[in-house]
Scaffold this active site. Structure first.
Site: not given
Ligand code: GLC
Length: 556
Positions: A256, A199, A98, A328-329
């Protein structure tokens, strides 16, 4: 289309904290991951994505990084990490990490120096602004609730954070910041990393005027993504990033990306785009509530199918997206996308099949291959996730009772995906000899890897057949590069499509309905390649509830 090494790969996301604990502290670790590499290999996994393992105070479970060059001691050491790289290499697998570079932790040395001297060199690593008449510089609300601006005591100044206040945003306009980040990225790539999952990356471009927006909630604030939507120019930053890093390593990058401007898809994932791929969240966004989880609309089968079809048809003209059921989200897909009558083994196999055979790069999230479901939650105290606790408050403030707010979190919480992996039916499901950091799923004694391992009818065994089919010599080409064509769109409960290439056509058809459906003979089946039917698959287009078939066919 230029072929790339990642086009025909299958990826698997590991959430290290919940994967497997080997030292009894209740937290998964790198040796645990290493010990399961053969399990992952047997599942057909080529690329492993590790959620953050860097040193962190874990306010947002590692997405708040205090040192980009160090492994969190909870997970192990740099030697463990090097061993993981070596062991994956032996098995012809690749590792991506990540990359959290929109923000860092407030414990990062850069931020500590910025706080110590808010006029100094490191202050410019962040967005620090004067307040306006004793108020924050603007009215943006962070993704995790509350103002995006946190006061710096005794200064009249504020720093900007789009996530938690412990996650200050980095100033991407400052060349020194970019230089530091690029050096760090290249350091990991030099080590042998294959790439990154990147991310929250769309957020790096700020409107430097930091304007206020029309309030959209009783707190008088406005969601910070409105600034992301209104600002242009993120592409220049992303090109700069790629050109200084990934490009030189032929790295695989998956962004993402929410809030992308539609016309920018080619710039993001086209030939020589900013990234190799981005995640397709189109189905997940269907349940975005206007004010939060408490007003999240339910997802109908029809909207879900339409979202996937539209996205497949759009993306195949441009490049590749990465397909997920969950991560995971997100809550577990079995509990979210399947109707009540299909929330079982057959349904999990059906959902896995229609997702993994789409055009794009499939990402399996840990436990998905076991058919893991959302947990039963009994109290808000059981949750660890910062976002869940904020959404609970938001729901209460909107007038929901405690019981109702808990039900909202039980349905939507990110912790549903973060419960530890049940490896066995023994104590703590074989995840740890200590106390797990988050409760195990209540169904762990029935739903676990050991009980599925040697059962040919299990979800795990089925997933192995599914990935093997996708990667087989004979079919990998059509599943990788074959055109996507929707099928049976007029059937209200059928999710069906073809993958087509040259003279080859493969039909994937699943019955999400409660009743048996006999499909029109639009296609003549030559051979059934895979099916979740308990008995030997017959060459028929009659699908019982939760049946899925994958068949070589031709147009009738
Ligand atoms: C992304 C991650 C998430 C995190 C956020 C802030 O959306 O997937 O888990 O809380 O970024 O880093």
């Amino acid at each position: 289309m230029l072929r790339k090494w990642w086009h025909d790969k299958i990826a698997y996301q590991i959430y290290p904290k919940s994967f497997l604990d080997t030292n009894g502290d209740g937290i998964g670790d790198l040796p645990g991951i290493i010990s399961k590499l053969d399990y992952l290999k047997a599942l057909g996994v080529d690329i492993i994505w590790l959620s953050p393992i860097y040193q962190s105070p874990f306010v947002d479970q590692g997405y708040d990084i205090a040192d980009y060059y160090a492994i969190a001691e909870e997970f192990g050491t740099m030697e463990d990490f090097d061993a993981l790289l070596a062991e994956t290499k032996k098995r012809d697998m690749a590792v991506i990490m990540d990359l959290v570079i929109n923000h860092c932790s407030d414990k990062h040395i850069w931020f500590q120096k910025a706080l110590a001297d808010p006029e100094g060199e490191y202050a410019d690593y962040f967005y620090i602004r004067d307040g306006k008449d004793g108020c924050p510089p603007s009215n943006l609300r962070s993704y995790f609730g509350g103002s995006c601006w946190e006061p710096i005591p005794g200064t009249g100044k504020y720093y900007f954070h789009m996530f938690a206040k412990e996650q200050p945003d980095l100033n991407w306009e400052n060349p020194a910041v970019r230089h530091e980040l690029y050096a760090m990225i290249n350091w990991w790539l030099e080590k042998g990393l294959a790439g990154f999952r990147i991310d929250a990356i769309i957020n790096i471009k700020k409107d430097l005027d930091f304007p206020s927006f029309a309030p959209d909630g009783p707190d008088g604030l406005a969601a910070c993504w409105k600034m992301v939507d209104s600002v242009n120019g993120v592409g220049d930053l992303l090109e700069d990033l790629k050109n200084h890093t990934f490009r030189h390593y032929n790295a695989f990058t998956v962004g993402e990306v929410f809030n992308m401007k539609e016309a920018e898809l080619p710039a993001f994932i086209g030939e020589d785009g900013h990234f190799s791929t981005i995640f397709d969240f189109s189905a997940h966004c269907l349940s975005n509530g206007e004010h939060g989880w408490y007003d999240a609309p339910p997802i109908s089968f029809e909207n879900w199918r339409r979202a996937i079809f539209e996205s497949q048809l759009k993306v195949q003209k441009v490049g590749f997206e990465a397909n997920i059921i969950e991560n995971h989200d997100e809550p577990r897909g079995v509990s979210r996308f399947l109707p009540a009558w299909a929330q079982n083994d057959a349904g999990a196999k059906m959902l896995g099949t229609v997702s993994l055979l789409l055009r794009g790069i499939p990402f399996i999230y840990q436990g998905q291959e076991l058919g893991m479901t959302n947990n039963n939650w009994h109290s808000i105290d059981e949750f660890e996730d910062i976002n869940t606790l904020d959404q609970y408050r938001t729901a209460l403030e909107a007038g929901l009772s405690e019981e109702e707010a808990l039900a909202v979190c039980a349905r939507c919480s990110r912790d549903n995906a973060r419960t530890p992996i049940p490896w066995t039916d023994g104590p703590c499901a074989g995840f740890t000899t200590g106390t797990p950091w988050l409760p195990l799923n209540e169904n762990a004694s029935a739903l676990n890897a050991a009980s599925q391992e040697n059962d040919p009818a299990s979800t795990l065994s089925y997933y192995r057949r599914l990935t093997a089919l996708r990667k087989s010599q004979e079919w990998r080409e059509v599943f990788t590069y074959g055109r996507f064509e929707p099928a049976y769109e007029d059937e209200p409960a059928i999710m069906a499509y073809c993958r087509v290439m040259d003279g080859t056509r493969v039909l994937v058809a699943a019955n999400f309905g409660r009743d048996t459906v006999t499909l029109r003979p639009d296609y003549t089946i030559k051979r059934v390649l895979l099916s979740n039917r308990p008995t030997e698959p017959e060459n028929t287009l009659t699908l019982k509830s939760c049946d899925v078939i994958v068949a070589e066919c031709c147009l009738s």
